[in-house]
Design a protein around this motif. Structure first.
Motif, PDB file in Angstrom:
ATOM      1  N   PHE A  54      37.455  47.242 -72.350  1.00  0.00           N
ATOM      2  CA  PHE A  54      38.498  46.408 -72.954  1.00  0.00           C
ATOM      3  C   PHE A  54      38.057  45.629 -74.178  1.00  0.00           C
ATOM      4  O   PHE A  54      38.843  44.883 -74.748  1.00  0.00           O
ATOM      5  CB  PHE A  54      39.051  45.421 -71.925  1.00  0.00           C
ATOM      6  CG  PHE A  54      39.561  46.080 -70.680  1.00  0.00           C
ATOM      7  CD1 PHE A  54      40.746  46.813 -70.719  1.00  0.00           C
ATOM      8  CD2 PHE A  54      38.863  45.989 -69.490  1.00  0.00           C
ATOM      9  CE1 PHE A  54      41.216  47.431 -69.576  1.00  0.00           C
ATOM     10  CE2 PHE A  54      39.333  46.601 -68.338  1.00  0.00           C
ATOM     11  CZ  PHE A  54      40.511  47.336 -68.384  1.00  0.00           C
ATOM     12  N   GLY A  55      36.794  45.737 -74.574  1.00  0.00           N
ATOM     13  CA  GLY A  55      36.308  44.925 -75.688  1.00  0.00           C
ATOM     14  C   GLY A  55      36.995  45.263 -76.999  1.00  0.00           C
ATOM     15  O   GLY A  55      36.977  46.411 -77.431  1.00  0.00           O
ATOM     16  N   LYS A  56      37.633  44.257 -77.598  1.00  0.00           N
ATOM     17  CA  LYS A  56      38.314  44.506 -78.869  1.00  0.00           C
ATOM     18  C   LYS A  56      37.616  43.782 -80.006  1.00  0.00           C
ATOM     19  O   LYS A  56      37.974  43.942 -81.154  1.00  0.00           O
ATOM     20  CB  LYS A  56      39.765  44.016 -78.789  1.00  0.00           C
ATOM     21  CG  LYS A  56      40.624  44.832 -77.850  1.00  0.00           C
ATOM     22  CD  LYS A  56      42.100  44.522 -78.109  1.00  0.00           C
ATOM     23  CE  LYS A  56      43.000  45.086 -77.031  1.00  0.00           C
ATOM     24  NZ  LYS A  56      43.017  44.232 -75.830  1.00  0.00           N
ATOM     25  N   GLY A  57      36.658  42.916 -79.664  1.00  0.00           N
ATOM     26  CA  GLY A  57      35.998  42.113 -80.690  1.00  0.00           C
ATOM     27  C   GLY A  57      34.870  42.880 -81.354  1.00  0.00           C
ATOM     28  O   GLY A  57      34.872  44.112 -81.391  1.00  0.00           O
ATOM     29  N   LYS A  58      33.905  42.105 -81.829  1.00  0.00           N
ATOM     30  CA  LYS A  58      32.831  42.722 -82.578  1.00  0.00           C
ATOM     31  C   LYS A  58      31.511  42.201 -82.045  1.00  0.00           C
ATOM     32  O   LYS A  58      31.073  41.126 -82.405  1.00  0.00           O
ATOM     33  CB  LYS A  58      33.012  42.343 -84.050  1.00  0.00           C
ATOM     34  CG  LYS A  58      32.251  43.217 -85.000  1.00  0.00           C
ATOM     35  CD  LYS A  58      32.678  42.887 -86.426  1.00  0.00           C
ATOM     36  CE  LYS A  58      31.608  43.289 -87.390  1.00  0.00           C
ATOM     37  NZ  LYS A  58      31.375  42.296 -88.414  1.00  0.00           N
ATOM     38  N   LEU A  59      30.897  42.953 -81.142  1.00  0.00           N
ATOM     39  CA  LEU A  59      29.648  42.510 -80.509  1.00  0.00           C
ATOM     40  C   LEU A  59      28.538  42.371 -81.548  1.00  0.00           C
ATOM     41  O   LEU A  59      27.714  41.471 -81.477  1.00  0.00           O
ATOM     42  CB  LEU A  59      29.240  43.508 -79.422  1.00  0.00           C
ATOM     43  CG  LEU A  59      28.132  43.057 -78.480  1.00  0.00           C
ATOM     44  CD1 LEU A  59      28.539  41.810 -77.719  1.00  0.00           C
ATOM     45  CD2 LEU A  59      27.773  44.161 -77.503  1.00  0.00           C
ATOM     46  N   SER A  60      28.561  43.251 -82.552  1.00  0.00           N
ATOM     47  CA  SER A  60      27.487  43.249 -83.549  1.00  0.00           C
ATOM     48  C   SER A  60      27.509  41.972 -84.387  1.00  0.00           C
ATOM     49  O   SER A  60      26.539  41.670 -85.076  1.00  0.00           O
ATOM     50  CB  SER A  60      27.616  44.467 -84.460  1.00  0.00           C
ATOM     51  OG  SER A  60      28.860  44.434 -85.116  1.00  0.00           O
ATOM     52  N   TYR A  61      28.596  41.211 -84.292  1.00  0.00           N
ATOM     53  CA  TYR A  61      28.643  39.945 -85.031  1.00  0.00           C
ATOM     54  C   TYR A  61      27.521  39.010 -84.585  1.00  0.00           C
ATOM     55  O   TYR A  61      27.063  38.166 -85.350  1.00  0.00           O
ATOM     56  CB  TYR A  61      30.013  39.275 -84.849  1.00  0.00           C
ATOM     57  CG  TYR A  61      30.088  37.926 -85.503  1.00  0.00           C
ATOM     58  CD1 TYR A  61      30.139  37.811 -86.896  1.00  0.00           C
ATOM     59  CD2 TYR A  61      30.073  36.761 -84.743  1.00  0.00           C
ATOM     60  CE1 TYR A  61      30.175  36.572 -87.504  1.00  0.00           C
ATOM     61  CE2 TYR A  61      30.112  35.513 -85.349  1.00  0.00           C
ATOM     62  CZ  TYR A  61      30.157  35.428 -86.729  1.00  0.00           C
ATOM     63  OH  TYR A  61      30.178  34.193 -87.327  1.00  0.00           O
ATOM     64  N   ALA A  62      27.062  39.203 -83.331  1.00  0.00           N
ATOM     65  CA  ALA A  62      25.986  38.362 -82.795  1.00  0.00           C
ATOM     66  C   ALA A  62      24.755  38.377 -83.694  1.00  0.00           C
ATOM     67  O   ALA A  62      24.035  37.390 -83.795  1.00  0.00           O
ATOM     68  CB  ALA A  62      25.609  38.828 -81.396  1.00  0.00           C
ATOM     69  N   VAL A  63      24.526  39.516 -84.376  1.00  0.00           N
ATOM     70  CA  VAL A  63      23.343  39.644 -85.217  1.00  0.00           C
ATOM     71  C   VAL A  63      23.470  38.822 -86.495  1.00  0.00           C
ATOM     72  O   VAL A  63      22.509  38.221 -86.970  1.00  0.00           O
ATOM     73  CB  VAL A  63      23.096  41.134 -85.553  1.00  0.00           C
ATOM     74  CG1 VAL A  63      21.789  41.286 -86.304  1.00  0.00           C
ATOM     75  CG2 VAL A  63      23.070  41.965 -84.286  1.00  0.00           C
TER      76      VAL A  63
END
Lengths: 142, 154
Positions: A54-63
């Motif tokens: 269900f993830g719609k965001g941007k996990l890579s933003y964490a970097v």
């Protein structure tokens, strides 16, 4: 929609209470730090699955995010550890009261100054009354 | 020692509210599920190191623990996910007050019925007054929030 967010927060707190009572039992058999680790470990798996589906965001933003904004996990660990260490010294009652007062006062300060990227909303009379009522409730419960 | 411990616990509360604001901020750009996921992953990493050095229990005991005790992990996940969802909408203080009230109400319920092997503490007059104060607190925080959002619009 605003009402709904209040209900979510109430639900979050109720989940925390059930969790605490159940983990107290688990902690007796496997140890408290181990119980916290289990919680975070399972949580990672559950959220990992939720994210895949269900993830719609941007996990890579964490970097690219500012480093302070990814400190949430560590802070959770500090919180848990502080409780585990102080309960044997001062008891559950005083520990919970101290935690909650710290939490309430700090939330008010954070919002007032708009720290940590939160929306800046000034302290007003109503909010101070709310915190005082909470402290009254805490005294009555203990 | 007692006073020192209480101050230490106050610090615990402070870190918890810092956590909810930080996570609220991150979730605006990274997403709710992603933020919760990251919190759990980094938390497990730190705890893994902690356990290696200070753990006195037995992690593998998890395999033998009763399954109903293990199901609490879903509740822990729910708590964090719901908090991350609520903070951007109603702010840190309202989320925390509502969260604490939910926690205390269920806590009193668990005490009253002695669920999960807890000590039985029955719901008395003092606790019903406590409940009343919580309702008052919830009312004030709702009103206070409405007023400050009006002021920031004006």
């Amino acid at each position: 929609m605003r009402y709904f967010a209040y209900i979510l927060a109430l639900l979050a707190g109720s989940a925390l209470s059930f969790e605490g009572a159940i983990y107290a039992e688990l902690g007796k058999t496997i140890g408290q730090l181990e119980t916290s680790f289990y919680n975070f470990f399972m949580g990672s798996i559950i959220m990992g699955l939720l994210w895949l589906f269900f993830g719609k965001g941007k996990l890579s933003y964490a970097v690219e995010a500012p480093k302070w904004s990814i400190l949430g996990g560590v802070l959770g660990v500090v919180y848990l550890t502080s409780i585990v260490i102080s309960v044997p010294f001062v008891g559950v009652g005083i520990t919970m009261v101290a935690v909650i007062i710290g939490q309430l006062v700090m939330s008010m300060v954070i919002e007032h100054y708009g720290w940590l990227g939160s929306k800046k909303t000034r302290i007003n009379k109503e909010k101070i009354f709310a915190v005082i009522s909470m402290i009254m409730a805490l005294i009555l419960i203990n | 020692m007692g006073i020192f411990m209480i101050l230490f616990t106050l610090l615990g509360g402070i870190t918890l509210s810092a956590q909810s604001s930080i996570n609220g901020t991150l979730s605006r750009k990274a997403g709710t599920i992603e933020t919760t996921f990251l919190t759990f992953i980094t938390g497990s990493m730190f705890l893994a190191i902690f356990i290696l050095f200070f753990g006195q229990g037995n992690v593998l005991g998890i395999l033998e623990a009763p399954k109903w005790q293990l199901s609490a992990a879903f509740l822990g996940t729910m708590y964090l996910l719901l908090t991350v969802m609520a903070v951007p909408k109603i702010g840190v203080i309202a989320t925390n007050i509502a969260g604490i009230i939910g926690q205390l109400v269920i806590g009193m319920l668990i005490d009253h019925f002695g669920w999960f092997g807890s000590l039985v503490i029955s719901f008395d007059l003092k606790r019903s007054f406590a409940l009343l104060f919580m309702v008052i607190a919830l009312y004030f925080i709702y009103k206070g929030n409405k007023r400050s959002s009006k002021e920031s619009c004006a």
